[in-house]
Design a protein around this motif. Structure first.
Motif, short mmCIF file in Angstrom:
data_model
loop_
_atom_site.label_atom_id
_atom_site.label_comp_id
_atom_site.label_asym_id
_atom_site.label_seq_id
_atom_site.Cartn_x
_atom_site.Cartn_y
_atom_site.Cartn_z
N PRO A 653 0.38 -0.59 0.02
CA PRO A 653 0.15 -0.02 0.24
C PRO A 653 1.06 1.64 -0.02
N GLU A 654 0.54 2.44 -0.72
CA GLU A 654 0.98 3.51 -1.18
C GLU A 654 0.17 3.73 0.72
N GLU A 655 0.12 4.13 1.85
CA GLU A 655 -0.52 4.45 2.51
C GLU A 655 0.41 4.57 3.71
N TRP A 656 1.99 3.69 4.17
CA TRP A 656 2.95 4.15 4.52
C TRP A 656 4.06 3.95 3.93
N GLN A 657 4.13 4.59 2.68
CA GLN A 657 4.98 4.34 2.22
C GLN A 657 5.44 6.00 2.29
N ASP A 658 6.78 6.69 1.72
CA ASP A 658 7.21 7.80 2.06
C ASP A 658 6.78 9.16 1.57
N HIS A 659 6.74 10.30 1.30
CA HIS A 659 5.91 11.25 0.95
C HIS A 659 6.88 12.33 1.45
N PRO A 660 8.33 12.35 1.62
CA PRO A 660 9.15 13.73 1.81
C PRO A 660 9.00 14.58 0.80
N ALA A 661 8.56 16.45 1.18
CA ALA A 661 9.29 17.00 0.78
C ALA A 661 10.46 17.28 0.23
N ASP A 662 10.05 18.44 -1.41
CA ASP A 662 11.38 18.82 -2.10
C ASP A 662 11.83 20.20 -0.85
N LEU A 663 10.32 20.66 -0.83
CA LEU A 663 10.99 21.34 0.18
C LEU A 663 10.00 22.18 1.46
N ASN A 664 10.94 22.13 2.68
CA ASN A 664 10.43 22.77 3.83
C ASN A 664 10.91 24.09 4.04
N LEU A 665 9.61 24.98 3.55
CA LEU A 665 9.38 26.44 3.76
C LEU A 665 9.76 27.22 4.76
N PRO A 666 10.31 27.55 5.12
CA PRO A 666 10.90 28.18 6.59
C PRO A 666 9.54 29.62 6.67
N ILE A 667 8.87 29.30 7.39
CA ILE A 667 7.94 30.88 8.45
C ILE A 667 8.44 32.05 8.68
N THR A 668 7.51 32.42 8.29
CA THR A 668 8.21 33.94 8.84
C THR A 668 7.25 35.17 9.27
N ALA A 669 7.46 35.81 9.84
CA ALA A 669 5.90 36.72 9.71
C ALA A 669 5.68 37.31 8.80
N ALA A 670 6.43 37.16 7.59
CA ALA A 670 6.37 37.99 6.31
C ALA A 670 5.33 37.41 5.90
N LEU A 671 5.33 35.73 5.61
CA LEU A 671 4.57 34.44 4.66
C LEU A 671 3.51 34.11 6.13
N VAL A 672 3.60 34.06 6.99
CA VAL A 672 3.10 33.35 7.64
C VAL A 672 1.69 33.57 7.48
N ASN A 673 0.38 33.18 6.71
CA ASN A 673 -1.01 32.77 6.32
C ASN A 673 -1.05 34.22 5.39
N ASN A 674 -0.23 33.85 4.65
CA ASN A 674 0.14 35.31 3.26
C ASN A 674 -0.60 34.77 1.93
N PRO A 675 -1.07 33.85 1.59
CA PRO A 675 -0.74 32.76 0.38
C PRO A 675 0.12 32.88 -1.20
N VAL A 676 -0.50 34.75 -1.37
CA VAL A 676 0.63 35.15 -1.99
C VAL A 676 1.90 35.15 -2.42
N ALA A 677 2.31 35.97 -1.06
CA ALA A 677 3.34 35.73 -0.14
C ALA A 677 4.09 34.50 -0.26
N ILE A 678 3.53 33.43 -0.06
CA ILE A 678 4.14 31.69 0.17
C ILE A 678 4.57 31.66 -1.74
N TRP A 679 3.61 31.99 -2.27
CA TRP A 679 3.15 31.10 -3.70
C TRP A 679 5.00 32.14 -4.13
N GLU A 680 4.76 33.54 -4.54
CA GLU A 680 5.94 34.17 -4.42
C GLU A 680 6.70 33.64 -3.59
N THR A 681 7.68 33.34 -2.51
CA THR A 681 8.73 32.78 -2.90
C THR A 681 9.25 31.16 -2.48
#
Length: 687
Positions: A653-681
Motif C-alpha cells: 500500500p502507498e499509505e505507509w510509504q514515504d512522501h518527503p517534501a522537496d522543500l520545507n519552507l521556513p515561515i516568517t512573520a512576513a509569510l505566515v498565512n499570506n498565500p501570495v507571499a508564500i507562492w512568490e517565495t
C-alpha cells in the motif's frame, strides 16, 4: 531561567487572581434549575464556560445497552476497513506512529467501567485516533463539536534569520478573533491583568515562552499524541498552529488545535509571552470559551439535549435503496458535517476519498489583507481559484478541496482555468492544496490527466490501483448482487461488480464476484483476506469532458504546496504528480528537526458505517452474524474501503510509504498565512 521563574510568586498569584473569570449573574430560578440539571445551565446559551459544558456531558451515565451497541457497530464496521491488520503495526517508516490493535482495544473498552458516557466517548475517540488515520474516525454528535472551545490567540511557528525557531501568537490573531467573536472579545480583554486590561491586540505576534509553565513544545507534543488524522508526526504538529484554506465562497482561517478544541478539554491557559518591542515577559491567564455549534439542535435540559443531539437520527443508519419509504434515510447524513469537504449533493453516485474530523470545516474568514488581491482568472469557482502571479509566467491554482456541489462544473472549471492561465502566458504552475481533505476521486485523476497530458502514467490509469478487504460478509454481499442484479439497477452500491475493473482494466461481469479469488495474507501475524488487484475507475465515465490531447503544463514545472495536511484524493493527486511526473512538493513551516511529509492518509476510497449498512440492507443480509446492528446513537464510523497500491513499491500500500517534501519552507512573520507571499517565495526557490 525557567519561564515561571521570570516573575516573583507574589506577582504570579496576583495575575491569577486578577485574571479569574467572573461568573455571569443568573436569576435564582435558573440557578436552582441548573443545580438539579447541569445541562439546563448551558441550554439555550450561545457562549458558556467549558467547565459547565463538561458538567452537562459528564452528568449522563453509561447505558450498558448503548455502550455494547456502539462497540459492536464499530467492530463490525471495521471488518470492512482495509487497513485494520496493517495498523496493528504500520509498515516501514510509520511503525512507531501507528501501532493499534483495534479489536483488542475495543475488547478492553467493553470490559472497562466509566464514570459517564462522555468518558466512554473520549476513550473510544482517542483509541480510534491513535490509528492516525482520518478515514477511520469515530464521531458522536452528542459531544463532538456540539460546543467548540475557543481562545483568541491562535499560534504560529516562525523560523528566525539565524535558523532558530520560536512559537508566536499569530500576528493576525486579534483581527481574526475580533471579527469571529465580536460578542466575546470583551470577555478576553477584561481578563487581562492590571495595566494590560483591554490591550489584547498588543499580544499579536508575541513570542510564546511557556504554555502552562512548560516549554511550548510540550503542549505541541501533547496535542500530537491525541490529534489523530495523519500518520506523520510533523503533520500532526502542524495542526496545532493556524493556517489557511480556500473554501467555497472565501478564504478561510484555521485557528489550529491550540485555539480551537472539539471537546471542552481545557478551561484556561497560562501564557508566558514576550510582546514585540518589550524586554520583560508578561504572564496572562486566558479562559477558553465554548460556543454552541450552528448544527446543534437547541436544547434546554438533559432530556432535550439527549433527544435532539444524542440518539440516532434520520440518516444515521443505512437503508434498502429499493425501499420507496427510505429516501430521507438515504439522502440525509448527520455525520456529513465531519467530512472535510463542502456539502456534496446526493445525486449521481461519485466515488469519494475524503477525511473525517471531529471538528467541522472552518468558516472563520482569513483577514482581508492576507487574502489574494490578484484578479481571479476565468475558470475560478468555489474551492478552486486561479491566479496569475506578477512575474507573468507563473499560474496558481488554489484548491481547497476535490469536492464541489456541481461535479461537472467543477471539472469544467479546472480545465478552463488551466487553459486560461496558459493563454495568459503561464509556463509554470503552483498548486496550493493546504488543508485539502480530499473529495471526488475522479476529480483528482482528471486534474493529473489534464496537467500532464496523455501518456502511460495518465491513461488509462491516472490514479493508483487498489484492493478491498474480502471478509465473509463482503463476499456474501457480492454473491447476492451476482444472483440478483436487479437489487442495484443504478449502480449505487460499492459492491456492485459492474462498478469495477480488473487489474487489466476490463469491467467485471454482473455475475462475477470480483472479491475472488481471495488473496489470503498474513499481516502482523493476523490472517486477512483481500480482493484481487483492481484497475482504474475513472476513464472515461468519471470524466465529464474529453481531456486535451496534450499536456497543459510540463509536470516538472509544477509545484504542489501545502502544510502537509493534504489527504485522501488530495494525496492521490499529489503522489501521482510527484512520484510519476516529477512535480516538486513544498510543506509550509513545520519543526525543522522533524521530517515533513507533503501528504498523508492516502486510502483509495473512503466510506462509512451508513453506506456499509445500506449495502447490507439492500442485499437482505441484515440478519447475517457479521452484520453490524442499527446504531442507537447519533454517531458514525469511517473506514478506508479500498486501499491504493504504491508507486515505488507496487506490491504494498502507498499509505505507509514515504512522501518527503522537496522543500520545507521556513515561515516568517512576513509569510505566515499570506498565500501570495508564500507562492512568490516558492517560485523564487523552486521554479
Amino acid at each position: 531561567m525557567a519561564p515561571m521563574a521570570l516573575l516573583p510568586k507574589v506577582v504570579l498569584a496576583a495575575v491569577l487572581a486578577a485574571t479569574a473569570v467572573q461568573a455571569v449573574p443568573q436569576d435564582v430560578s435558573a440557578t436552582s434549575a441548573a443545580s438539579k440539571d447541569p445541562c439546563a445551565k448551558i441550554g439555550g446559551q450561545k457562549w458558556v464556560a467549558p467547565a459547565d459544558v463538561r458538567a452537562c456531558f459528564t452528568s449522563y451515565k453509561v447505558d450498558e445497552t448503548v455502550k455494547s451497541n456502539i462497540i459492536e457497530v464499530i467492530n463490525k464496521t471495521l471488518a470492512f476497513h482495509t487497513s485494520t491488520s496493517y495498523q496493528i503495526r504500520a509498515p516501514g517508516i510509520f511503525a512507531s506512529e501507528v501501532h493499534v490493535n483495534v479489536p483488542q482495544e475495543l475488547a478492553r473498552i467493553k470490559k472497562q467501567s466509566y464514570r459517564s458516557e462522555y468518558d466512554l466517548h473520549v476513550d473510544l475517540s482517542r483509541t480510534l485516533k491513535r490509528l492516525n488515520d482520518g478515514h477511520a474516525t469515530w464521531t458522536f454528535g452528542c459531544y463532538d463539536s456540539l460546543f467548540l472551545n475557543y481562545l483568541p490567540t491562535p499560534l504560529s511557528l516562525f523560523t528566525n534569520t539565524d535558523g532558530s525557531q520560536s512559537i508566536h501568537i499569530s500576528p493576525e490573531a486579534f483581527k481574526v478573533a475580533s471579527a469571529e467573536f465580536p460578542d466575546q472579545i470583551d470577555v478576553w480583554q477584561n481578563t487581562l491583568p492590571f495595566s494590560l486590561k483591554g490591550k489584547l491586540e498588543s499580544f499579536a505576534g508575541a513570542k510564546v515562552l511557556a504554555i502552562n509553565g512548560k516549554n511550548p513544545w510540550d503542549a505541541v507534543s501533547a496535542n500530537s499524541a491525541i490529534a489523530g488524522s495523519y500518520q506523520a508526526l510533523g503533520t500532526r504538529q502542524n495542526g496545532f498552529f493556524s493556517s489557511y484554506q480556500r473554501s467555497t465562497s472565501s478564504w478561510n482561517y484555521l485557528l489550529g488545535n491550540f485555539a480551537q478544541q472539539s471537546l471542552p478539554l481545557s478551561d484556561s491557559v497560562l501564557l508566558t509571552v514576550q510582546r514585540t518591542g518589550h524586554i520583560l515577559p508578561d504572564i496572562i491567564l486566558l479562559p477558553y470559551r465554548s460556543r454552541i455549534s450552528s448544527s446543534a439542535t437547541a436544547f434546554t435540559d438533559t432530556a432535550s439535549w439527549r433527544s435532539g443531539n444524542c440518539v440516532a437520527k434520520t440518516g444515521t443508519n443505512g437503508a434498502d435503496i429499493n425501499d420507496s419509504g427510505s429516501m430521507s434515510a438515504l439522502t440525509e447524513d448527520p455525520t456529513a458535517q465531519y467530512e472535510q469537504q463542502p456539502t456534496v449533493a446526493p445525486t449521481k453516485k461519485r466515488l469519494l476519498n475524503v477525511m473525517y474530523d471531529d471538528s467541522p470545516l472552518s468558516n472563520v474568514v482569513l483577514p482581508q489583507p492576507l487574502q489574494p488581491s490578484l484578479p481571479a482568472i476565468n475558470g475560478s469557482r468555489s474551492v478552486g481559484q486561479f491566479y496569475m502571479l506578477k512575474d507573468g509566467k507563473t499560474g496558481v491554482l488554489a484548491l481547497g478541496s476535490f469536492s464541489d456541489d456541481d461535479y461537472d462544473e467543477f471539472l469544467r472549471g479546472l480545465l478552463v482555468g488551466l487553459l486560461n492561465l496558459k493563454s495568459l502566458g503561464a509556463s509554470q504552475l503552483v498548486v496550493d492544496v493546504s488543508n485539502n481533505g480530499g473529495g471526488y476521486i475522479c476529480a483528482a485523476h482528471w486534474l493529473h490527466r489534464i496537467i500532464a497530458g496523455p501518456k502511460g502514467t495518465t491513461e488509462p490509469q491516472a490514479g493508483l490501483d487498489t484492493k478491498a478487504r474480502a471478509g465473509p460478509l463482503a463476499q456474501a454481499i457480492v454473491d447476492e448482487l451476482n444472483k440478483n442484479p436487479e437489487l442495484d439497477p443504478t449502480l449505487q452500491l460499492n459492491y456492485n461488480p459492474l462498478n469495477w475493473r480488473s487489474e487489466n482494466n476490463e469491467f467485471f461481469a454482473k455475475t462475477t464476484n470480483w472479491l475472488r479469488p481471495v488473496v489470503n495474507s498474513v499481516i502482523n501475524g493476523v490472517p486477512d483476506a483481500f480482493s484481487p488487484r483492481l484497475g482504474q475507475e475513472c476513464q472515461p465515465e468519471g470524466f465529464s469532458f474529453n481531456p486535451p490531447n496534450e499536456a497543459l503544463f510540463d509536470p516538472k514545472k509544477v509545484v504542489i504546496v501545502s502544510n502537509g495536511r493534504c489527504a485522501s484524493s488530495c494525496s492521490l493527486f499529489s503522489i501521482t504528480m510527484a512520484k510519476k511526473e516529477g512535480s516538486k512538493t513544498v510543506v509550509l513551516g513545520g519543526k525543522s528537526d522533524v521530517k515533513q511529509e507533503y501528504c498523508g492518509v492516502v486510502g483509495g476510497q473512503s466510506t462509512n458505517f451508513k453506506q456499509i449498512d445500506t449495502e447490507i440492507k439492500t442485499t437482505k443480509l441484515k440478519d447475517h452474524e457479521l452484520a453490524p446492528p442499527d446504531l442507537l446513537v447519533n454517531g458514525g464510523q469511517g473506514i478506508t474501503w479500498r486501499l491504493a497500491f504504491g508507486v515505488t513499491n507496487t506490491a504494498e500500500p502507498e499509505e505507509w510509504q514515504d512522501h518527503p517534501a522537496d522543500l520545507n519552507l521556513p515561515i516568517t512573520a512576513a509569510l505566515v498565512n499570506n498565500p501570495v507571499a508564500i507562492w512568490e517565495t516558492v517560485v523564487a526557490k523552486l521554479l
